[in-house]
Write a protein that holds these residues in place. Sequence first.
Motif, PDB file in Angstrom:
ATOM      1  N   HIS A   1     -10.354  -6.939   3.400  1.00 27.52           N
ATOM      2  CA  HIS A   1     -10.866  -5.642   3.528  1.00 27.52           C
ATOM      3  C   HIS A   1      -9.697  -5.107   4.584  1.00 27.52           C
ATOM      4  O   HIS A   1      -8.850  -5.765   5.329  1.00 27.52           O
ATOM      5  N   ILE A   2      -9.435  -3.830   4.645  1.00 27.54           N
ATOM      6  CA  ILE A   2      -8.300  -3.210   5.328  1.00 27.54           C
ATOM      7  C   ILE A   2      -9.181  -2.504   6.515  1.00 27.54           C
ATOM      8  O   ILE A   2     -10.219  -1.746   6.341  1.00 27.54           O
ATOM      9  N   VAL A   3      -8.352  -2.510   7.766  1.00 26.83           N
ATOM     10  CA  VAL A   3      -9.025  -2.198   8.796  1.00 26.83           C
ATOM     11  C   VAL A   3      -8.563  -0.781   9.051  1.00 26.83           C
ATOM     12  O   VAL A   3      -7.134  -0.601   9.132  1.00 26.83           O
ATOM     13  N   ILE A   4      -9.394   0.515   9.414  1.00 31.59           N
ATOM     14  CA  ILE A   4      -8.755   1.532   9.695  1.00 31.59           C
ATOM     15  C   ILE A   4      -9.226   2.260  11.090  1.00 31.59           C
ATOM     16  O   ILE A   4     -10.380   2.372  11.114  1.00 31.59           O
ATOM     17  N   GLY A   5      -8.403   2.547  11.897  1.00 30.34           N
ATOM     18  CA  GLY A   5      -8.572   3.029  13.072  1.00 30.34           C
ATOM     19  C   GLY A   5      -8.016   4.433  13.205  1.00 30.34           C
ATOM     20  O   GLY A   5      -7.367   4.954  12.281  1.00 30.34           O
ATOM     21  N   LYS A   6      -8.349   5.385  14.124  1.00 30.78           N
ATOM     22  CA  LYS A   6      -7.678   6.594  14.312  1.00 30.78           C
ATOM     23  C   LYS A   6      -7.728   7.050  15.772  1.00 30.78           C
ATOM     24  O   LYS A   6      -8.222   6.465  16.515  1.00 30.78           O
ATOM     25  N   ASP A   7      -6.827   8.024  15.994  1.00 25.22           N
ATOM     26  CA  ASP A   7      -6.746   8.590  17.333  1.00 25.22           C
ATOM     27  C   ASP A   7      -7.785   9.781  17.531  1.00 25.22           C
ATOM     28  O   ASP A   7      -8.616   9.963  16.367  1.00 25.22           O
ATOM     29  N   THR A   8      -7.591  10.663  18.581  1.00 22.03           N
ATOM     30  CA  THR A   8      -8.665  11.640  18.635  1.00 22.03           C
ATOM     31  C   THR A   8      -8.179  12.954  18.043  1.00 22.03           C
ATOM     32  O   THR A   8      -8.828  14.002  18.391  1.00 22.03           O
ATOM     33  N   ARG A   9      -7.306  12.887  17.283  1.00 19.66           N
ATOM     34  CA  ARG A   9      -6.801  14.570  16.769  1.00 19.66           C
ATOM     35  C   ARG A   9      -8.191  15.124  15.679  1.00 19.66           C
ATOM     36  O   ARG A   9      -8.774  14.324  15.149  1.00 19.66           O
ATOM     37  N   ILE A  10      -8.084  16.263  15.615  1.00 18.75           N
ATOM     38  CA  ILE A  10      -9.125  16.696  14.780  1.00 18.75           C
ATOM     39  C   ILE A  10      -9.074  16.516  13.480  1.00 18.75           C
ATOM     40  O   ILE A  10      -9.929  16.394  12.827  1.00 18.75           O
ATOM     41  N   SER A  11      -7.778  16.104  13.049  1.00 17.91           N
ATOM     42  CA  SER A  11      -7.335  15.702  11.606  1.00 17.91           C
ATOM     43  C   SER A  11      -7.895  14.406  11.315  1.00 17.91           C
ATOM     44  O   SER A  11      -7.899  13.874  10.255  1.00 17.91           O
ATOM     45  N   GLY A  12      -8.302  13.684  12.447  1.00 21.78           N
ATOM     46  CA  GLY A  12      -8.532  12.308  12.170  1.00 21.78           C
ATOM     47  C   GLY A  12      -9.710  11.775  11.095  1.00 21.78           C
ATOM     48  O   GLY A  12      -9.376  10.914  10.223  1.00 21.78           O
TER      49      GLY A  12
ATOM     50  N   MET B   1     -10.637  13.616   8.504  1.00 28.07           N
ATOM     51  CA  MET B   1     -10.251  14.205   7.218  1.00 28.07           C
ATOM     52  C   MET B   1      -9.554  12.927   6.767  1.00 28.07           C
ATOM     53  O   MET B   1      -9.494  12.531   5.560  1.00 28.07           O
ATOM     54  N   LEU B   2      -8.447  12.697   7.263  1.00 32.64           N
ATOM     55  CA  LEU B   2      -7.331  11.913   7.069  1.00 32.64           C
ATOM     56  C   LEU B   2      -7.904  10.316   6.730  1.00 32.64           C
ATOM     57  O   LEU B   2      -7.591   9.531   5.812  1.00 32.64           O
ATOM     58  N   GLU B   3      -8.644   9.727   7.644  1.00 36.79           N
ATOM     59  CA  GLU B   3      -9.397   8.735   7.491  1.00 36.79           C
ATOM     60  C   GLU B   3     -10.326   8.620   6.421  1.00 36.79           C
ATOM     61  O   GLU B   3     -10.105   7.480   5.566  1.00 36.79           O
ATOM     62  N   GLN B   4     -11.030   9.628   6.087  1.00 34.30           N
ATOM     63  CA  GLN B   4     -12.043   9.444   4.852  1.00 34.30           C
ATOM     64  C   GLN B   4     -11.017   9.357   3.544  1.00 34.30           C
ATOM     65  O   GLN B   4     -11.104   8.874   2.444  1.00 34.30           O
ATOM     66  N   ALA B   5      -9.856  10.274   3.622  1.00 38.63           N
ATOM     67  CA  ALA B   5      -9.094  10.100   2.210  1.00 38.63           C
ATOM     68  C   ALA B   5      -8.358   8.979   2.242  1.00 38.63           C
ATOM     69  O   ALA B   5      -8.270   8.367   1.162  1.00 38.63           O
TER      70      ALA B   5
ATOM     71  N   VAL C   1     -13.283   1.659  12.147  1.00 39.30           N
ATOM     72  CA  VAL C   1     -13.596   1.185  13.371  1.00 39.30           C
ATOM     73  C   VAL C   1     -13.446   2.382  14.510  1.00 39.30           C
ATOM     74  O   VAL C   1     -13.743   2.334  15.533  1.00 39.30           O
ATOM     75  N   GLY C   2     -13.282   3.742  14.017  1.00 40.48           N
ATOM     76  CA  GLY C   2     -13.288   4.836  14.650  1.00 40.48           C
ATOM     77  C   GLY C   2     -11.918   5.024  15.627  1.00 40.48           C
ATOM     78  O   GLY C   2     -10.945   4.510  15.261  1.00 40.48           O
ATOM     79  N   VAL C   3     -12.258   5.633  16.718  1.00 36.42           N
ATOM     80  CA  VAL C   3     -11.134   5.863  17.814  1.00 36.42           C
ATOM     81  C   VAL C   3     -10.692   4.548  18.540  1.00 36.42           C
ATOM     82  O   VAL C   3     -11.776   3.998  19.076  1.00 36.42           O
ATOM     83  N   LEU C   4      -9.395   4.025  18.118  1.00 33.01           N
ATOM     84  CA  LEU C   4      -9.004   3.041  18.677  1.00 33.01           C
ATOM     85  C   LEU C   4      -7.685   3.072  19.070  1.00 33.01           C
ATOM     86  O   LEU C   4      -6.726   3.584  18.095  1.00 33.01           O
ATOM     87  N   PRO C   5      -7.182   2.532  20.280  1.00 35.15           N
ATOM     88  CA  PRO C   5      -5.731   2.581  20.350  1.00 35.15           C
ATOM     89  C   PRO C   5      -4.931   1.603  19.347  1.00 35.15           C
ATOM     90  O   PRO C   5      -5.487   0.668  18.932  1.00 35.15           O
ATOM     91  N   THR C   6      -3.712   1.582  19.092  1.00 36.95           N
ATOM     92  CA  THR C   6      -2.943   0.715  18.196  1.00 36.95           C
ATOM     93  C   THR C   6      -3.053  -0.829  18.468  1.00 36.95           C
ATOM     94  O   THR C   6      -3.477  -1.473  17.758  1.00 36.95           O
ATOM     95  N   PRO C   7      -2.920  -0.963  19.584  1.00 36.23           N
ATOM     96  CA  PRO C   7      -3.083  -2.535  20.151  1.00 36.23           C
ATOM     97  C   PRO C   7      -4.559  -3.192  19.908  1.00 36.23           C
ATOM     98  O   PRO C   7      -4.757  -4.131  19.433  1.00 36.23           O
TER      99      PRO C   7
END
Length: 97
Positions: free
Chosen positions: A44-55, A57-61, A76-82
């Motif tokens: 599987h592919i892991v997807i994290g995001k930052d705290t921007r309001i568009s996160g 929408m873009l995560e789900q797409a 994995v929700g909001v998580l820094p790149t490292p």
Amino acid sequence: MVELFGTDGIRGVANTEPMTPETAVKVGRAVAYRFKKEASVHSHIVIGKDTRISGDMLEQALASGICAMGVGVQLVGVLPTPGIAYLTAQTLSLIHI
């Protein structure tokens, strides 16, 4: 052909080309296609995001595009790149690629 990726990924204003859900779905499909071609096991592919309001929408797409190609997604929700790098390494060691 328009270049989407710069040194830090795709940049732009949310809901304006190229930062649209449609583009995110296409990117997800392309990433999953490449992943399936190169992966030696199902994963599987892991997807994290930052705290921007568009996160959200873009995560789900992005996840929709990946899933449409038959590849699993772990959100994995909001998580820094490292943190994403760490989770990716842990996932690879669990799968034994």
